[in-house]
Design an enzyme around this catalytic site. Sequence first.
Site, mmCIF file in Angstrom:
data_model
loop_
_atom_site.group_PDB
_atom_site.id
_atom_site.type_symbol
_atom_site.label_atom_id
_atom_site.label_comp_id
_atom_site.label_asym_id
_atom_site.label_seq_id
_atom_site.Cartn_x
_atom_site.Cartn_y
_atom_site.Cartn_z
ATOM 1 N N GLY A 1 0.806 -1.208 0.000
ATOM 2 C CA GLY A 1 0.000 0.000 0.000
ATOM 3 C C GLY A 1 0.841 1.260 0.000
ATOM 4 O O GLY A 1 2.044 1.233 -0.180
ATOM 5 N N SER A 2 0.194 2.377 0.207
ATOM 6 C CA SER A 2 0.900 3.660 0.219
ATOM 7 C C SER A 2 -0.071 4.782 0.525
ATOM 8 O O SER A 2 -1.284 4.640 0.357
ATOM 9 C CB SER A 2 1.562 3.962 -1.137
ATOM 10 N N ASN A 3 0.498 5.912 0.935
ATOM 11 C CA ASN A 3 -0.218 7.182 0.990
ATOM 12 C C ASN A 3 0.543 8.177 0.127
ATOM 13 O O ASN A 3 1.778 8.127 0.053
ATOM 14 C CB ASN A 3 -0.268 7.757 2.409
ATOM 15 N N ASN A 7 -4.873 3.951 -1.464
ATOM 16 C CA ASN A 7 -5.227 2.578 -1.863
ATOM 17 C C ASN A 7 -6.712 2.298 -1.917
ATOM 18 O O ASN A 7 -7.124 1.138 -1.795
ATOM 19 C CB ASN A 7 -4.520 1.546 -0.975
#
Length: 779
Positions: free
Chosen positions: A223-225, A491
């Site tokens: 995932g990521s921001n 995500n």
Amino acid sequence: MIISRPLCGFVFAGLSFAVILPAQALVAADNQAARAEIRRTGFGVPHIVAANERGLGYGIGYAYAQDNLCLLANEVVTVNGERSRYFGPDKATLEQRSNMASDLLFKWLNTPEALADFWKAQPPEIRQLMQGYVAGYNRSLDEQKTKGLPRPCAADWVRPISTDDLLRLTRRLLVEGGVGQFTEAFAGAKPPSAQKPLQVDSQQVQALQLAAVRNQRFALERGSNAVAVGHELSANGRGMLLANPHFPWGGGMRFYQMHLTIPGKLDVMGAALPGLPLINIGFNRHLAWSHTVDTSKHFTLHRLQLDPKDSTRYLLDGKSIAMGQQQVSVEVKQPDGSLKDVPRIIYSSKFGPVVQWPGKLDWDDKFAFSLRDANLENDRVLQQWYSMDKADSLKAFQDSLHKIQGIPWVNTLAVDAKGQALYMNLSVVPNVDAAKLAKCSDPRIGTELIVLDGSRSECNWDISAEAAQAGIYPSSRQPQLLRSDFVQHSNDSAWMVNPAAPLKGFSPLISQDGQPLGQRARFALDRLGSLQQAGKVSAENLQAMVMDNEVYQAGQVLPDLLKFCASELGDDVARLTPLCAALKAWDGRADLNSGIGFVYFQRIMTSMQGVASRWRVVFDPQNPIHTPSGLAIENPQVASALRAAMLAAVDEVAKAGLSPESKWGDIQVSSLSGKPIPIHGGPAGLGVYNAMQTIAGKDGKREVVSGTSYLQVVTFDEQGPRAQGLLAFSESSNPQSAHSSDQTEAFSKKQWSELPFTEQQIKADPAYQVQVISEEGSR
């Protein structure tokens, strides 16, 4: 030889002195030996300068091997399908896949023909980067062999690499969002026997169960921001970017921080995945960007209607077609140390390999399932990132994604110095619209797993002349948004990138609107909304989004938990009073000094996930940021489940040996360097922006295996980019390196560092050292 700042005018090359030449003089012509200048600054970050791509690749490969030789050597074994040969078939990869299943996949994926075709498709620049990388890595390997290889890889499986190995690593990256998620189902696919019913051993069942969990959590674990702030909202009226990818802290997806320069052509800094001679996430003088794993579909399953006379033939438009049969042979280490070839037949249809998931995707006398991965034909990925690295404007950056269409399974968020903020969901997605989905898929299956009718040609992917690849969506039909205030992503689907301009109406394979947002996205939109109301957004505000470690879900349910504690404990008051006291004392964060209440909160909310009626206010598509919310403790079913969850949490915490005085920093750690370092952050599902994935360790501790990795906040002024950042797990995976834990310590203390980008900044760095290498010098 490495020299420090006071001696930076000269280096030793053999027995002679050599002046460190400007980069333009490092290589006189393309056909001459590659040379590179490697300048190291704080935390050992390399700034690599060369006159052309071969020289640049040479420096990258050399520097990477200095820091991560064992890591890359191990991944090379994996993508060559040789883990069973060296480590035995029953051991597991870092991703907890059996070596045998992994080997079968990569032997099938990385055939000589596939590698030759992939290489042929690469532009000269990419070939030169890879050739240089191989030469640089192999030089460093030779040097380290002379001194003695690092202990973790002082073994016969460490060898010089080739460009084919880099291609194998790249192709492995491509299928992470597709067939790579089905490794066990791929390896276990066998036609039904006419003599006996389908049998699956318990080990295979367990492997498939683990694979199912991984499949569901792909976006979470990769995932990521990211937040891109435009001139309208940024404190200095220019672009501003937060990159916060959540990636593994080890293995083939572990980021490496570096700065790459070819004077007059390329000047880019950021992070790259192992074996890639370019930057994946980073910034240059004109813009900054990041990626977040998308929710788009990058493969489809096709249900094959089998020929009643032969379960290895399938019917397409009424015609019987024989499945392809490819023999794959894996060398397997035997108990006595000898090697034995174990052959396996891989079956495939015109769509792709047959996969078998007992109870889900069965291969019986009537049906089988074939997987088509869109990224298997994506030979543009390296060209795509290198084009982005070189972009001198946001328009050039955007145009490259439109034209090349090489991004495999991530969104892209970017800003430029002028303050334009851009979101693009331009990854490789099968061209299947809602109408075709309604006509060709079983509505009972839903859209989590796309299963198309493989017996009708009309159900295959559509072809668009605009697309860079047959069967995928053209970029003109995918979500993108240019704003002057902000775009963000964590995500979820594309629809709430900015609530002021919802992105709707796309194929369900690309983005679904009207769906509940994840807790991290809700946190980000809530925080950005508050900052927008208060005025402007600063770089410090973006850093705080990660580092203040707010547990967003606590704000939604903690008041209800405390209310339950105050009035509903009943006969369990004695057992639950310590838990309730800990919840009341907890600060609602995932900081190092946050109390044991956070552990109780995690256990309770994990247990409550399966209670469908737990929310007092259910999800409202008209209010996606603030719904669902509130625990419905007034509902007897919810109250009963909550009581059970609390009692279970008490037992689990006691079993882990944690005391009422335990702090989160005592529990969540990273021991990659050999010593436990306290790590803040927490589960993404609870709305912790600084997301961490952990596994059980010793003495009740939780060992970080994935999460916040490369961090950067980039702003711009008249001189160019101003960046601060961190690589949470540090630059080197070698525990003996001075740079195996230095940035991890800094991350633990929330100490961001200025990222030196200009020549003046680099040479002024207190840790500045320089090394010049050349192929001539390595002979």
